[in-house]
Design a protein around this motif. Structure first.
Motif, PDB file in Angstrom:
ATOM      1  N   TRP A 159       0.797  -1.216   0.000  1.00 51.96           N
ATOM      2  CA  TRP A 159       0.000   0.000   0.000  1.00 51.96           C
ATOM      3  C   TRP A 159       0.840   1.281   0.000  1.00 51.96           C
ATOM      4  N   VAL A 160       2.057   1.190   0.561  1.00 56.69           N
ATOM      5  CA  VAL A 160       2.856   2.413   0.664  1.00 56.69           C
ATOM      6  C   VAL A 160       4.076   2.425  -0.263  1.00 56.69           C
ATOM      7  N   ALA A 161       4.381   1.301  -0.887  1.00 57.23           N
ATOM      8  CA  ALA A 161       5.619   1.250  -1.667  1.00 57.23           C
ATOM      9  C   ALA A 161       5.426   0.851  -3.126  1.00 57.23           C
ATOM     10  N   SER A 162       4.191   0.801  -3.571  1.00 53.20           N
ATOM     11  CA  SER A 162       3.968   0.625  -5.012  1.00 53.20           C
ATOM     12  C   SER A 162       2.900   1.628  -5.441  1.00 53.20           C
ATOM     13  N   GLU A 163       2.826   1.857  -6.743  1.00 49.90           N
ATOM     14  CA  GLU A 163       2.073   3.026  -7.221  1.00 49.90           C
ATOM     15  C   GLU A 163       0.557   2.790  -7.274  1.00 49.90           C
ATOM     16  N   THR A 164      -0.203   3.873  -7.416  1.00 52.74           N
ATOM     17  CA  THR A 164      -1.668   3.821  -7.357  1.00 52.74           C
ATOM     18  C   THR A 164      -2.272   4.555  -8.553  1.00 52.74           C
ATOM     19  N   ARG A 165      -3.601   4.587  -8.599  1.00 52.71           N
ATOM     20  CA  ARG A 165      -4.278   5.393  -9.595  1.00 52.71           C
ATOM     21  C   ARG A 165      -4.117   6.884  -9.258  1.00 52.71           C
ATOM     22  N   TYR A 166      -4.196   7.751 -10.296  1.00 53.91           N
ATOM     23  CA  TYR A 166      -4.064   9.202 -10.108  1.00 53.91           C
ATOM     24  C   TYR A 166      -5.393   9.774  -9.589  1.00 53.91           C
ATOM     25  N   PRO A 167      -5.431  10.279  -8.362  1.00 52.85           N
ATOM     26  CA  PRO A 167      -6.659  10.922  -7.898  1.00 52.85           C
ATOM     27  C   PRO A 167      -6.653  12.407  -8.270  1.00 52.85           C
ATOM     28  N   GLY A 168      -7.813  13.024  -8.208  1.00 59.10           N
ATOM     29  CA  GLY A 168      -7.850  14.458  -8.466  1.00 59.10           C
ATOM     30  C   GLY A 168      -9.206  14.940  -8.905  1.00 59.10           C
ATOM     31  N   HIS A 169      -9.244  16.176  -9.373  1.00 57.76           N
ATOM     32  CA  HIS A 169     -10.496  16.793  -9.797  1.00 57.76           C
ATOM     33  C   HIS A 169     -10.522  16.957 -11.317  1.00 57.76           C
ATOM     34  N   ILE A 170     -11.678  16.672 -11.883  1.00 57.10           N
ATOM     35  CA  ILE A 170     -11.858  16.854 -13.325  1.00 57.10           C
ATOM     36  C   ILE A 170     -12.965  17.877 -13.540  1.00 57.10           C
ATOM     37  N   TRP A 171     -12.608  18.978 -14.186  1.00 51.86           N
ATOM     38  CA  TRP A 171     -13.581  20.014 -14.528  1.00 51.86           C
ATOM     39  C   TRP A 171     -13.959  19.846 -15.997  1.00 51.86           C
ATOM     40  N   LEU A 172     -15.248  19.914 -16.273  1.00 46.71           N
ATOM     41  CA  LEU A 172     -15.708  19.767 -17.654  1.00 46.71           C
ATOM     42  C   LEU A 172     -16.719  20.853 -17.967  1.00 46.71           C
ATOM     43  N   LYS A 173     -16.612  21.430 -19.155  1.00 47.42           N
ATOM     44  CA  LYS A 173     -17.621  22.361 -19.658  1.00 47.42           C
ATOM     45  C   LYS A 173     -17.983  21.885 -21.055  1.00 47.42           C
ATOM     46  N   MET A 174     -19.285  21.599 -21.248  1.00 45.71           N
ATOM     47  CA  MET A 174     -19.731  21.076 -22.539  1.00 45.71           C
ATOM     48  C   MET A 174     -20.809  21.982 -23.113  1.00 45.71           C
ATOM     49  N   GLY A 175     -20.731  22.230 -24.428  1.00 47.18           N
ATOM     50  CA  GLY A 175     -21.734  23.055 -25.094  1.00 47.18           C
ATOM     51  C   GLY A 175     -22.381  22.299 -26.243  1.00 47.18           C
ATOM     52  N   PHE A 176     -23.721  22.463 -26.370  1.00 50.04           N
ATOM     53  CA  PHE A 176     -24.488  21.737 -27.394  1.00 50.04           C
ATOM     54  C   PHE A 176     -25.457  22.687 -28.101  1.00 50.04           C
ATOM     55  N   LYS A 177     -25.922  22.272 -29.265  1.00 48.38           N
ATOM     56  CA  LYS A 177     -27.085  22.893 -29.888  1.00 48.38           C
ATOM     57  C   LYS A 177     -28.321  22.305 -29.215  1.00 48.38           C
ATOM     58  N   LYS A 178     -29.488  22.966 -29.373  1.00 45.81           N
ATOM     59  CA  LYS A 178     -30.637  22.463 -28.609  1.00 45.81           C
ATOM     60  C   LYS A 178     -31.150  21.098 -29.100  1.00 45.81           C
ATOM     61  N   ASP A 179     -30.733  20.718 -30.327  1.00 40.90           N
ATOM     62  CA  ASP A 179     -31.097  19.368 -30.778  1.00 40.90           C
ATOM     63  C   ASP A 179     -30.084  18.319 -30.307  1.00 40.90           C
ATOM     64  N   GLY A 180     -29.134  18.747 -29.484  1.00 37.35           N
ATOM     65  CA  GLY A 180     -28.157  17.815 -28.930  1.00 37.35           C
ATOM     66  C   GLY A 180     -26.844  17.758 -29.696  1.00 37.35           C
ATOM     67  N   THR A 181     -26.740  18.456 -30.815  1.00 39.97           N
ATOM     68  CA  THR A 181     -25.478  18.449 -31.577  1.00 39.97           C
ATOM     69  C   THR A 181     -24.324  18.893 -30.668  1.00 39.97           C
ATOM     70  N   PRO A 182     -23.319  18.033 -30.499  1.00 41.14           N
ATOM     71  CA  PRO A 182     -22.203  18.422 -29.621  1.00 41.14           C
ATOM     72  C   PRO A 182     -21.326  19.481 -30.305  1.00 41.14           C
ATOM     73  N   VAL A 183     -21.053  20.556 -29.617  1.00 38.32           N
ATOM     74  CA  VAL A 183     -20.284  21.643 -30.211  1.00 38.32           C
ATOM     75  C   VAL A 183     -18.878  21.722 -29.604  1.00 38.32           C
ATOM     76  N   ALA A 184     -18.825  21.941 -28.314  1.00 36.11           N
ATOM     77  CA  ALA A 184     -17.501  22.200 -27.726  1.00 36.11           C
ATOM     78  C   ALA A 184     -17.371  21.575 -26.346  1.00 36.11           C
ATOM     79  N   VAL A 185     -16.170  21.115 -26.051  1.00 41.65           N
ATOM     80  CA  VAL A 185     -15.880  20.672 -24.683  1.00 41.65           C
ATOM     81  C   VAL A 185     -14.505  21.197 -24.276  1.00 41.65           C
ATOM     82  N   ASP A 186     -14.492  21.783 -23.083  1.00 47.11           N
ATOM     83  CA  ASP A 186     -13.246  22.280 -22.507  1.00 47.11           C
ATOM     84  C   ASP A 186     -13.109  21.575 -21.159  1.00 47.11           C
ATOM     85  N   ALA A 187     -11.897  21.141 -20.822  1.00 42.30           N
ATOM     86  CA  ALA A 187     -11.774  20.316 -19.624  1.00 42.30           C
ATOM     87  C   ALA A 187     -10.416  20.499 -18.965  1.00 42.30           C
TER      88      ALA A 187
END
Lengths: 165, 794
Positions: free
Chosen positions: B305-333
């Protein structure tokens, strides 16, 4: 180092041993006798990799954890390990089912898992899926998600029942 | 001809030795004259300076042979990972890879850092002596969050961890390579994702948290190292990456490859933890301190538990933009990760999180940043999925929310907008060659009863509320072109016409040895029993990069096939010569080579093989009998494509709104495998991966005390799902989209298994209570807190 003389039967073979009183059954099996089919997984009775079957008389066996059993308390006892389950090259029906159902991935938990499964079926020859799943608790596998292990125990149960008829 | 074994549910080649306990793992090795090594680790502190090391009491323990500290081993710093062998040097420089770890350390950067090593005649003596070594520490403040590490780095405008990384910033995406420090693409007019949001009708933005998860392979890390009388350094290890680790050891100890022999034993699980060096440097350093004596070193479970590596923890921020019919336009993360005490894989997994966002949907523009700050935690490294579980947890929750709010069918939206054949995959320049996602969605929806359940659970009241969730994913098959994918195979035809495959195949329990043997048997038309794979010995095997990125069958399988095709070709050529026929007119069946349509004109392949080796002189004629030379096939194969598999997973959960408990009742996972060579192995990957995915999303994470010490370094307090916790899981192997590039049509399955369960369970909780839980694992406390703060759906 205080030692105690014990006689221990492993897979039908009798061993006369002089064991340090603080050594576990797992240490004696793996380090004194090189019986490495019994695995060290956690050393504190949490993972089941070191499971062996203890003969409790009248043809009955129960699973114990070798990593938390003191060898010095095992005088006169008889145990079975995964290597002792197969006889003359023929696999025990539970072992055969594990092979046939591909219930084995890395294989490290397998010896303990097989012995635990044998103990489930010796107690209850027709367990439900739920009984198998609860029966396997205490033995950890990180590879299979337990699905094929449960299937293998079910398959072995059927085969063993058919064999008795 | 031997019956084809492809797609058959045959027993795995290594199952018998494993079921009887006879398979030899590194910890099972016993050798004459063997000593025992024990690494002394810092357990008390997560950040400290070593002021004094006192071996005097320890040296008096009976059985102690030698104690070695920082001054007794090479001072060359190293990096645990094999990354520098996988990419050209220029990339390493661009990404800022550094070597910041020492075998034994004078500064402790996380709990478990190695201080010195004891060598003794018994394991017990080594442990007793280790306990008697007196280390005097000067404790330093601990930094356990990105904010704390960043603030401290800024304050001093310097470093806490390594002078090579000012400000404690372990990595971000370099501007020189990634404009705007983002991975992604701009729209056809060159507009970035940020610039496109103004054109969107619907924008969502959120921050998610992903946990520090442990691989928990069942075999502890164990090694035997032996510096022998020929001055060769031998090491037996269960590493996933035998060849690269051999090279890293040779570099660290400045030895030519001829003097380092690495033997890969049976591997008791990997899941990424064994993707680089762990205890190899310590075991080798101890063996070199006592030449002639093998040194066995086995980790305790709590050490893992202390001497071998682990998964990367952290925060993921996502901003997604769509047209009103659902067409995906932009994602910034943005993925902001806690790196732990050492650089290891650097930006690897967070970059790949960005890459898997890149590979999933048809946005007009996409940009994702990543950064990682050093913290006084156990270092992060590779764990099955390598960034994909993290981004899937966040992104698939966003997509489902968007579909709900715009009133769209989320299955149909995903069918319409996922990237498909001809589109760019997770990596620029590589396009999808096959796509089975729509079939995965259809079969999963049918098996699961998606639309029926959707209706049934629409309006729930009461204490226990059910919900259903969906997530899709794409992953990778090897990592070309980002990483080198090279495998070598030699197929040696024995004189009895059986075949030895000499190829390093890293089978972590995944079935690689079985599948490679099947592929060889199929190519040659020989029975499987006539093929034997020899693997694991660096003295014998050619190059192979190892088991990473779900590559083995896709990238190493072609080497096997090419080498076997060469054997077959040579057999046919000799037969053509002996039969005075054209190679093109010949066929081989049950090891008999005959002229097509004229079975009388034939010769046995067994005879050709035998005469090639035993090329005796005929006493009567004085000439040799048959054609001389033992036949060997050889391939040095470089994968030149990557064919990602897709998957669609549906989960059903029951949430207790009084206790916050989430119970997974049912899970259906359709996987786009292309072709399943050994179906039980593929199912096994997906079933087992579900257990790790469910752990990520529901129960698994490191807990630390205020001093940076791990609170749950055991299987009781670190909760993994057990046999009675696991839901019914139905795995469906979708083979409707065989890959035109993958050998025999295959795509990968090893890592793919985690993403679907993670995303679908998160979405099922959202469906059940109407609240998105944005922090994994979704524990009862978080569910109750969210219900209290946000209120249940009316």
């Amino acid at each position: 180092m205080k030692k105690r003389a014990i006689t221990l039967t492993i897979n039908g073979e009798e061993y006369s041993l002089n064991v340090p009183v603080h050594h576990t059954l797992l240490q004696v099996l793996r380090d004194h006798l090189n019986l490495t089919d019994v695995k060290y997984g956690c050393g504190r009775g949490e993972c089941g990799a070191c499971t062996v079957l203890l003969d409790v008389g009248k043809g009955k066996r129960k699973p114990i954890l070798a990593c938390i059993a003191l060898a010095a308390t095992m005088d006169g006892k008889s145990i079975t390990t995964a290597a002792g389950l197969s006889k003359d090259g023929t696999l025990h029906p539970v072992q055969k089912a594990f092979v046939d159902e591909s219930a084995i991935q890395c294989g490290f938990c397998t010896p303990g898992m097989v012995l635990k499964s044998v103990s489930i079926l010796e107690k209850n020859s027709k367990p439900t899926e739920e009984e198998i799943r609860f029966g396997l608790e205490g033995n950890i596998c990180r590879c299979t998600g337990y699905a094929k292990i449960v299937t293998a125990v079910q398959a072995a149960s059927k085969k063993m029942a058919a064999g008795k008829r | 001809m031997a019956e084809s074994v492809i797609g058959k549910r045959i027993p795995k080649v290594d199952s018998r030795e494993k079921v009887t306990g006879q398979a030899v793992y590194a910890g099972d090795m016993r050798m004459p004259g063997m000593y025992y090594g024990k690494v002394v680790r810092c357990w008390e502190h997560a950040h400290a300076k070593v002021k004094k090391l006192d071996f005097s009491a320890a040296l008096k323990v009976p059985g102690v042979v030698k104690i070695i500290g920082p001054d007794d081993v090479t001072k060359k710093p190293y990096n645990t990972t094999v990354m520098k062998l996988l990419v050209p040097e220029i990339f390493g420089e661009v990404f800022g890879e550094i070597a910041d770890l020492n075998i034994f350390n004078r500064v402790v950067k996380h709990q478990g850092d190695a201080i010195c090593g004891v060598i003794a005649r018994t394991e017990e003596a080594a442990e007793r002596a280790a306990a008697k070594i007196k280390v005097t520490y000067e404790p330093l403040p601990v930094y356990m969050t990105v904010e704390a590490s960043k603030a401290e780095g800024k304050k001093k405008n310097g470093y806490l961890f390594t002078p090579l990384k000012p400000g404690n910033l372990a990595f971000d995406l370099p501007e020189s390579f990634f404009p705007g420090k983002r991975y992604g693409w701009n729209d056809k007019d060159g507009k970035t994702a940020e610039q496109l949001f103004s054109k969107c009708d619907y924008i969502i933005e959120d921050t998610f948290y992903v946990p520090k998860q442990k691989q928990c392979q069942m075999e502890n890390h164990s090694y035997v190292a032996h510096y022998d009388e020929r001055n060769r350094l031998n090491i037996w290890t269960s590493t996933q990456m035998p060849k690269p680790v051999q090279v890293l050891i040779a570099e660290l100890f400045e030895l030519p490859l001829t003097r380092v022999r690495l033997t890969q034993t049976t591997v008791g699980g990997g899941f990424g933890v064994r993707l680089g060096m762990i205890g190899e440097p310590h075991a080798c350093a101890m063996a070199m301190a006592v030449p002639g004596h093998p040194v066995r070193m086995e980790f305790l479970r709590e050490e893992d538990w202390v001497a071998s590596e682990t998964r990367y923890p952290g925060h993921i921020w996502l901003k997604m933009g769509f047209k009103k019919d659902g067409t995906p336009v932009a994602v910034d993360a943005m993925y902001s990760a806690r790196k732990g005490g050492y650089y290891t894989h650097g930006s690897g997994p967070p970059f790949c999180a960005a890459a898997f966002l890149h590979g999933m949907y048809k946005w007009q523009a996409l940009g994702m940043q990543t950064e990682g700050y050093f913290t006084n935690e156990v270092p992060t490294g590779a764990y099955r999925g390598y960034g994909n579980p993290q981004i899937t947890f966040a992104a698939e929750q966003m997509i489902t929310k968007m579909c709900n709010e715009l009133g769209l069918d989320e299955i149909e939206w995903r069918k319409k907008w996922h990237k498909s054949i001809g589109d760019e995959t997770w990596l620029k320049g590589v396009t999808f060659a096959s796509d089975g996602l729509n079939d995965c969605l259809d079969v999963a929806a049918k098996e699961f009863g998606w639309y029926e359940k959707k209706k049934k659970y629409a309006k729930q009241t009461g204490v226990k509320r059910r919900g259903i969730g969906l997530a899709v994913m794409q992953h990778t098959s090897g990592a070309f072109p980002m990483l080198l994918e090279h495998s070598v195979c030699t197929a040696k035809l024995n004189e009895d016409c059986t075949v030895e495959l000499i190829q390093q195949i890293s089978d972590l329990g995944t079935g690689g040895h079985t599948v490679i043997t099947q592929m060889a048997a199929e190519t040659l038309g020989f029975p499987m029993e006539d093929i034997h794979l020899k693997s694991g010995d660096s003295d014998m095997c050619g190059f192979d990069i190892g088991a990473h990125a779900s590559r083995t069958i896709y990238c190493a399988g072609p080497a096997t096939i090419e080498a076997c095709e060469s054997v077959k070709k040579q057999l046919l050529e000799r037969a053509a010569q002996l039969l005075e026929a054209n190679v093109a007119d010949l066929e081989m069946k049950d090891k008999i080579i005959s002229v097509k349509g004229n079975p009388q004109k034939s010769i046995s392949a067994v005879k050709i093989a035998k005469e090639g080796v035993y090329n005796y002189i005929d006493a009567a004629t004085g000439k040799t009998i048959g054609i001389p030379g033992q036949i060997q096939g050889y391939s040095s194969f470089f994968a030149k494509h990557c064919s990602p598999p897709y998957g669609a997973c549906m989960s059903e959960v029951e949430v207790d709104i009084e206790t916050g408990e989430v119970k997974v009742l049912n899970l259906v996972n359709g996987h786009d495998i292309g072709k399943a060579i050994h179906p039980p192995s593929v199912e096994g990957q997906l079933e087992g991966g579900a257990q790790q995915g469910l752990g990520f999303v529901l129960t698994e994470e490191y807990a630390y005390d205020s001093k940076g010490r791990v609170l749950n370094n055991d299987f009781t307090d670190y909760k993994m799902l057990g046999p009675s916790d696991m839901p019914k899981a139905k795995i469906i192997l979708v083979e409707t989209a065989p890959d035109p590039i993958g050998p025999m049509g295959v795509k990968s399955c090893g890592e793919s298994a985690l993403m679907g369960p993670i995303g679908s369970v998160a979405n099922a909780v959202y469906d059940a209570i109407g609240i998105q839980i944005k922090e994994a694992p979704i524990t009862p406390e978080k569910v109750l807190k969210a219900i209290k703060e946000q209120g249940l759906r009316k």
